[in-house]
Design an enzyme around this catalytic site. Sequence first.
Site, mmCIF file in Angstrom:
data_model
loop_
_atom_site.group_PDB
_atom_site.id
_atom_site.type_symbol
_atom_site.label_atom_id
_atom_site.label_comp_id
_atom_site.label_asym_id
_atom_site.label_seq_id
_atom_site.Cartn_x
_atom_site.Cartn_y
_atom_site.Cartn_z
ATOM 1 N N LEU A 100 13.459 12.106 -10.917
ATOM 2 C CA LEU A 100 13.353 11.551 -12.266
ATOM 3 C C LEU A 100 14.068 10.210 -12.358
ATOM 4 O O LEU A 100 15.271 10.125 -12.115
ATOM 5 C CB LEU A 100 13.966 12.531 -13.281
ATOM 6 N N ASP A 201 19.536 27.040 -20.691
ATOM 7 C CA ASP A 201 20.822 26.398 -20.380
ATOM 8 C C ASP A 201 20.771 24.954 -20.864
ATOM 9 O O ASP A 201 21.120 24.025 -20.142
ATOM 10 C CB ASP A 201 21.093 26.462 -18.874
#
Length: 292
Positions: A100, A201
């Site tokens: 990313l 999370d």
Amino acid sequence: MIDEIIKRELASALSHKLSVKIQINQAERIHGGDINETYRLMTNEGDWFLKLNDAKRFPDMFLREYDGLEELRQANVIAVPKPLAHGVAGNRAFLVTQFLEKGTAAPDFWENFAAAVARMHQTTQSYFGLSGSNYIGSIKQYNTPYVSWPVFYAFNRLMPLAKMAYDKHRMDKAMLDQLEAICKRLPELFPEEPPALLHGDLWSGNFLVGTDGKACIFDPAVYFGHREMELAMTRLFGGFDTRFYYTYQAIRPLAPGWQKRIGLCQLYPLMVHLNLFGGNYYNDVKEVLNGI
């Protein structure tokens, strides 16, 4: 750096998994992870993101993370790194995903992020849980299916961690008894809601701004749960911008009294941290228990 033996075995394993000859030109260490070694892999097929860990200690961790990323990608409402391969090279388990690149947040970044999470939470199924257990951090996360959220939360989340903490002497008998009493009250504390697809999370360390100016989420602990769990988690460890919460509430309002349940929902991640790190998390858990 990755040693040459692991690098060769990893290249071979990736070539087999992806059905193309992979040559690893460079592996650049990326810092920030508490549990895994992380690298930017520079290969003849482009740059990828690599996680490494002990194959014997966590034999299925990356398989479960791979599946979780796929689950989130299938919802097709928010950017998630594409998982490419997982397996074992030497004595190391590995996970390779899309790398990313970071960008600059768009002016409506938080509003867009909230809308995407709200859409993700519309993905549902007939039970709370998942087809198998996975991990939150390095702790096993049980996902035994239940149609009742209070039962799921008690037996798959709170009580396993309470037993672990008690066995590690990080929770005393008085706190254990207090937690057990709260578990019995869960049906009266939680409003009924359908199971929602959760990242599991979602905190400030598990998203970044992509090159399109929008959020991309990663490092999931996916399951179908009560969506207040997700929103409470985002308020820990720095929290999100207030625009996120206003927008989410405008799109998919939480049931009345949600503010009083924030601590109850944060019990799970706080107990995860109590088991992992001990220290002041005992006081954090105690404070939440006393406030319920």
